[in-house]
Design a protein around this motif. Sequence first.
Motif, PDB file in Angstrom:
ATOM      1  N   UNK A  69     -10.002  -0.142 -54.136  1.00 50.27           N
ATOM      2  CA  UNK A  69      -9.578   1.035 -54.338  1.00 50.27           C
ATOM      3  C   UNK A  69     -10.303   1.518 -53.670  1.00 50.27           C
ATOM      4  N   UNK A  70     -11.672   1.654 -53.307  1.00 49.42           N
ATOM      5  CA  UNK A  70     -12.173   2.532 -52.214  1.00 49.42           C
ATOM      6  C   UNK A  70     -13.152   1.873 -51.293  1.00 49.42           C
ATOM      7  N   UNK A  99     -15.026   8.783 -57.681  1.00 44.98           N
ATOM      8  CA  UNK A  99     -14.370   8.108 -58.959  1.00 44.98           C
ATOM      9  C   UNK A  99     -16.171   7.219 -59.322  1.00 44.98           C
ATOM     10  N   UNK A 100     -15.872   7.056 -60.604  1.00 42.08           N
ATOM     11  CA  UNK A 100     -17.611   6.410 -60.864  1.00 42.08           C
ATOM     12  C   UNK A 100     -17.889   5.149 -59.914  1.00 42.08           C
ATOM     13  N   UNK A 101     -17.314   4.194 -59.494  1.00 44.24           N
ATOM     14  CA  UNK A 101     -17.848   3.198 -58.956  1.00 44.24           C
ATOM     15  C   UNK A 101     -18.951   4.015 -58.057  1.00 44.24           C
ATOM     16  N   UNK A 102     -18.943   4.984 -57.219  1.00 44.45           N
ATOM     17  CA  UNK A 102     -19.245   5.199 -56.572  1.00 44.45           C
ATOM     18  C   UNK A 102     -20.580   6.166 -56.200  1.00 44.45           C
ATOM     19  N   UNK A 103     -20.319   6.916 -57.955  1.00 41.98           N
ATOM     20  CA  UNK A 103     -21.712   7.550 -58.030  1.00 41.98           C
ATOM     21  C   UNK A 103     -22.991   6.447 -58.406  1.00 41.98           C
ATOM     22  N   UNK A 104     -23.060   4.938 -58.813  1.00 42.54           N
ATOM     23  CA  UNK A 104     -24.341   5.205 -57.934  1.00 42.54           C
ATOM     24  C   UNK A 104     -24.923   4.738 -56.499  1.00 42.54           C
ATOM     25  N   UNK A 118     -15.159   5.374 -50.336  1.00 43.00           N
ATOM     26  CA  UNK A 118     -16.817   4.639 -50.627  1.00 43.00           C
ATOM     27  C   UNK A 118     -17.440   5.276 -49.135  1.00 43.00           C
ATOM     28  N   UNK A 119     -17.041   4.759 -48.046  1.00 45.87           N
ATOM     29  CA  UNK A 119     -17.571   5.474 -46.860  1.00 45.87           C
ATOM     30  C   UNK A 119     -18.032   6.972 -46.685  1.00 45.87           C
ATOM     31  N   UNK A 120     -16.924   7.644 -46.973  1.00 40.34           N
ATOM     32  CA  UNK A 120     -17.215   8.852 -46.440  1.00 40.34           C
ATOM     33  C   UNK A 120     -18.244   9.433 -47.706  1.00 40.34           C
ATOM     34  N   UNK A 121     -17.792   8.557 -48.452  1.00 36.71           N
ATOM     35  CA  UNK A 121     -18.915   9.455 -50.199  1.00 36.71           C
ATOM     36  C   UNK A 121     -20.183   9.568 -49.658  1.00 36.71           C
ATOM     37  N   UNK A 122     -20.648   7.774 -48.604  1.00 32.60           N
ATOM     38  CA  UNK A 122     -21.698   8.059 -48.646  1.00 32.60           C
ATOM     39  C   UNK A 122     -21.815   8.587 -47.452  1.00 32.60           C
ATOM     40  N   UNK A 123     -21.477   8.512 -46.375  1.00 32.43           N
ATOM     41  CA  UNK A 123     -22.300   9.545 -45.437  1.00 32.43           C
ATOM     42  C   UNK A 123     -22.051  11.148 -46.105  1.00 32.43           C
ATOM     43  N   UNK A 124     -21.566  11.362 -46.568  1.00 31.87           N
ATOM     44  CA  UNK A 124     -21.415  13.019 -47.051  1.00 31.87           C
ATOM     45  C   UNK A 124     -22.591  13.514 -47.847  1.00 31.87           C
ATOM     46  N   UNK A 125     -23.336  12.137 -49.079  1.00 34.18           N
ATOM     47  CA  UNK A 125     -23.782  12.005 -49.121  1.00 34.18           C
ATOM     48  C   UNK A 125     -25.301  12.499 -48.537  1.00 34.18           C
ATOM     49  N   UNK A 126     -25.467  11.259 -47.413  1.00 39.81           N
ATOM     50  CA  UNK A 126     -26.764  11.109 -46.586  1.00 39.81           C
ATOM     51  C   UNK A 126     -26.674  12.363 -45.849  1.00 39.81           C
ATOM     52  N   UNK A 178     -14.810  14.858 -62.262  1.00 42.85           N
ATOM     53  CA  UNK A 178     -16.237  15.001 -62.139  1.00 42.85           C
ATOM     54  C   UNK A 178     -15.817  15.071 -64.184  1.00 42.85           C
ATOM     55  N   UNK A 179     -15.341  14.178 -64.493  1.00 39.11           N
ATOM     56  CA  UNK A 179     -15.285  14.409 -66.590  1.00 39.11           C
ATOM     57  C   UNK A 179     -16.025  13.097 -66.648  1.00 39.11           C
ATOM     58  N   UNK A 180     -15.684  12.150 -67.369  1.00 40.13           N
ATOM     59  CA  UNK A 180     -15.935  11.276 -67.629  1.00 40.13           C
ATOM     60  C   UNK A 180     -15.808   9.283 -67.311  1.00 40.13           C
ATOM     61  N   UNK A 181     -16.302   8.702 -67.428  1.00 43.73           N
ATOM     62  CA  UNK A 181     -15.749   6.926 -67.790  1.00 43.73           C
ATOM     63  C   UNK A 181     -15.777   6.445 -68.624  1.00 43.73           C
TER      64      UNK A 181
END
Length: 467
Positions: free
Chosen positions: A320-321, A282-287, A341-349, A99-102
């Motif tokens: 990586x993701x 991972x910052x890749x998934x934030x957008x 990526x798969x879990x992240x998008x699913x949890x966000x939705x 949760x820091x920065x990149x």
Amino acid sequence: MLESRPSALTLSAVVAEWMTGFSLASVPQAVLENTRLRILDVIGVMIASSRLDVVSAARRAVAESDGARGEAFSLMDAAPTTPANAAFLNGIMSAVLEFDDTHIQSNIHPTGVVLSALLPECERLGLSGKDLLEAVLVGSELLCRLGMISSVRMHEVGFHPSSVYGVFGAVWGLARVRRFSIEQTMHAIGTAASLSAGSIASFEDGTSTKTLHVGMAASAAIRAIALAGQGISGPHPVFEGKFGWFKSHVQSGTEFRFAALTDELGERWEVLNIASKAHPCAYTMIPFIAATIALREAHSIRPQDVDVIYCDIMPRSFATVCEPVEEKRRPKTSWHGRISLQHTVAEALVRGHMDKHAYAPESLIDPVINTIADKVVHRPDPVAAADISRSRASVSIRLKDGRALTHTIDDMPGTRRNPITREGYLQKFLANIDGVISKAVGEELATALLRLEELDDVGATFRGLRV
């Protein structure tokens, strides 16, 4: 012991000369504000993660391996320890939530590793807020630039960039507060090359080692500084030499752009390209989170309405993701989920938000989230691949009624092209400290950090946090 030898033309010498002559008086206000906000941001993340199991286990491990004696303190602990151990614990707290920065172009998490090493040293030495601000700026600027020398993504050769590069950034920051000479700084940086490590093997199975890397790098930097301070020498052509760091760690036929470290140093500020994370992953998934939530809210999408979700992402991120797909759809641990990526998008939705409580164990086994994760399909995005300095995401959701909905984000929130305001940083800070320290204490701390240059004793600012 220290040896005098010709070194004027080495990269390390050029950088050390700049660092020893550095002054905040020459720094634009936008850069100073950026540095203050990054410090505030990472302190909030450290507080948020201070009670997590892996942090508690690391505290016990430190006590078991090194004992409890010392004169330094990690951010949230009343028990004294050694400076290296304090830096280690700080680093874990800065990184475990992702949760820091990149720094987008290099994939390095710069502020956490530099700040983690500096906090115990600034307090131990009785230094000011200005000293801390200077050193964080110096260390993070040079760290970002170092990460731009090679076009090879360190993940692709099995290294964690925040760790293997991070030790150098922390050493530069520490050398600044210790008022090292040019020669001493070069010796410390030379030694740091032999302490530069960080395997990403745990990306495969979600084990905890990766979450320790920033702490390991910060701790190693303390040791490199101590060795140079006692007169132990390190190689001067450590970056560009015949047996230099880049040849050993990258080992490819690529051309190294060593000028990236020194060109326009002090005139063009790479720290302005450091992005604070709006979500703990991972910052890749934030957008992709931002695009998914935007679609959810704009079209009132329910999980049961979804047929398939397409995520267009740069191919270099597949390993990586995104893959292996079966592993990413069912991450084994909270940290494993943060690089899925798969879990992240699913949890966000399904949840509609992703804050410090995201990726909880119950979310990993939630049948609704798992069902959506099975419907996430990643595809190559040539537009994103063409410009790695940006953070693009395109999410297309096909609903069971036949509608196809798409949302594209060219730059994730927190980047230079899509910045987070000071108020946004404060909101994230207050959300992260919630439930750990009181709001009143947090607001007082935030006020102090945003006027950092006025603090005569920066350590006094943090002593009230320790329990």
